[in-house]
Enzyme design. Structure first.
Site, PDB file in Angstrom:
ATOM      1  N   LEU A 167      -4.462 105.186  57.960  1.00 47.92           N
ATOM      2  CA  LEU A 167      -5.791 104.720  57.557  1.00 47.92           C
ATOM      3  C   LEU A 167      -5.710 103.206  57.402  1.00 47.92           C
ATOM      4  CD1 LEU A 167      -8.691 105.241  56.230  1.00 47.92           C
ATOM      5  CD2 LEU A 167      -7.492 105.188  54.056  1.00 47.92           C
ATOM      6  N   ASP A 224     -21.123  99.969  44.165  1.00 48.85           N
ATOM      7  CA  ASP A 224     -22.047  99.358  43.212  1.00 48.85           C
ATOM      8  C   ASP A 224     -22.290 100.272  42.011  1.00 48.85           C
ATOM      9  OD1 ASP A 224     -23.755  97.476  42.178  1.00 48.85           O
ATOM     10  OD2 ASP A 224     -25.429  97.959  43.508  1.00 48.85           O
ATOM     11  N   HIS A 263     -15.524  98.608  35.697  1.00 47.86           N
ATOM     12  CA  HIS A 263     -14.710  98.147  36.832  1.00 47.86           C
ATOM     13  C   HIS A 263     -13.367  98.893  36.866  1.00 47.86           C
ATOM     14  CE1 HIS A 263     -17.663  95.205  37.781  1.00 47.86           C
ATOM     15  NE2 HIS A 263     -17.405  94.395  36.778  1.00 47.86           N
TER      16      HIS A 263
END
Ligand code: FPP
Length: 251
Positions: free
Chosen positions: A136, A25, A42
């Site tokens: 991962l 965020d 972004h």
């Protein structure tokens, strides 16, 4: 001592969370503070994501779940949605080969119905190419909402009941969980939200029942390995009781 040292066998007792989930965020506020368009926030957020995936792998985190586009994000202006979709497309096109080389397995959770066919194709391609990787697991929550996921699970269970393969009385917590979007993955141990906001915003509502929550003031584009390590340090200082008693008997 850094976490990377801490995870080395010599430093036993320091437990890196197996599954970390992140609400990324603050991209818009990061950009506004610099007089830049939100899209730039972004774009820098994608760079932070790259750093974080790398750091998580190096630190020994097994699963990293990221909230990359919420079911509620469709209410944003069309131009911002276009920016975010463009970034996702570019992220997969540019980074998929590298993710694959470094042993990352990509999984996607969220509602797939209604997505642009090319976006859906890219997400599926990422999943297929990397499915055998095990360094991962990167879970991309895309067009995702926690309540919607629980409703999907209920719908899938109801379909099994309607088909005569499942009895209503056999639906308990454990059974319903098998109908979630990624039922094989363990719940997050640690949930991090950046930017100082302290809420879940409909992220992984079922799964975070016993996760440790860490809120950091950093805007997502500034998130880096050091911020991740600090959040993991906070996690390590917590005592997880899962509704039971503390090791010393205190409640
Ligand atoms: C929150 O910032 C972030 C998002 C809504 C999207 C997260 C997206 C990225 C990190 C980049 C895209 C990555 C992929 C893989 C598509 P905000 O816009 O809510 O910030 P604000 O609260 O400061 O306005």
């Amino acid at each position: 001592m850094s976490i990377s040292e801490a995870t080395m066998p010599a430093a036993a007792g320091f437990e890196v969370p197996r599954h970390v989930a992140i609400i990324m965020d603050g991209n818009g506020r990061w950009a506004a503070a610099r007089g830049l368009p939100r899209g730039e926030g972004h774009r820098r957020g994608v760079e932070a994501l790259r750093r974080t995936v790398r750091a998580a792998g190096e630190l020994g985190v097994g699963i990293l779940t990221i909230f990359s586009f919420s079911a509620e994000n469709w209410s944003r202006p069309a131009s911002e949605i276009k920016d975010l979709m463009g970034l996702l497309r570019r992220f997969i096109r540019n980074d998929l080969a590298e993710l694959h080389r470094s042993g990352v397995c990509v999984r996607v959770i969220g509602e797939r119905k209604g997505l642009d066919p090319d976006v859906l194709r890219l997400l599926e391609e990422a999943e297929q190419l990397t499915q055998a990787n095990d360094r991962l697991t990167l879970v991309v929550a895309f067009n995702y909402g926690g309540r919607q996921e629980i409703a999907r699970a209920a719908r899938r269970a109801a379909a099994e009941v309607a088909a005569g393969r499942l009895k209503p009385e056999d639906i308990d917590e454990e059974k319903l969980a098998t109908f979630l979007d990624a039922p094989d993955l363990p719940a997050p141990d640690l949930l991090i939200r950046t930017s100082g906001e302290q809420r879940l915003s409909n992220f992984l509502l079922w799964q975070v029942a016993y996760s440790e929550l860490v809120f950091v003031p950093t805007f997502w584009p500034d998130f880096d390995r050091a911020t991740l390590e600090e959040a993991i340090h906070q996690y390590c200082r917590r005592e997880r009781r899962f509704g039971g008693l503390a090791a010393n008997g205190a409640s």
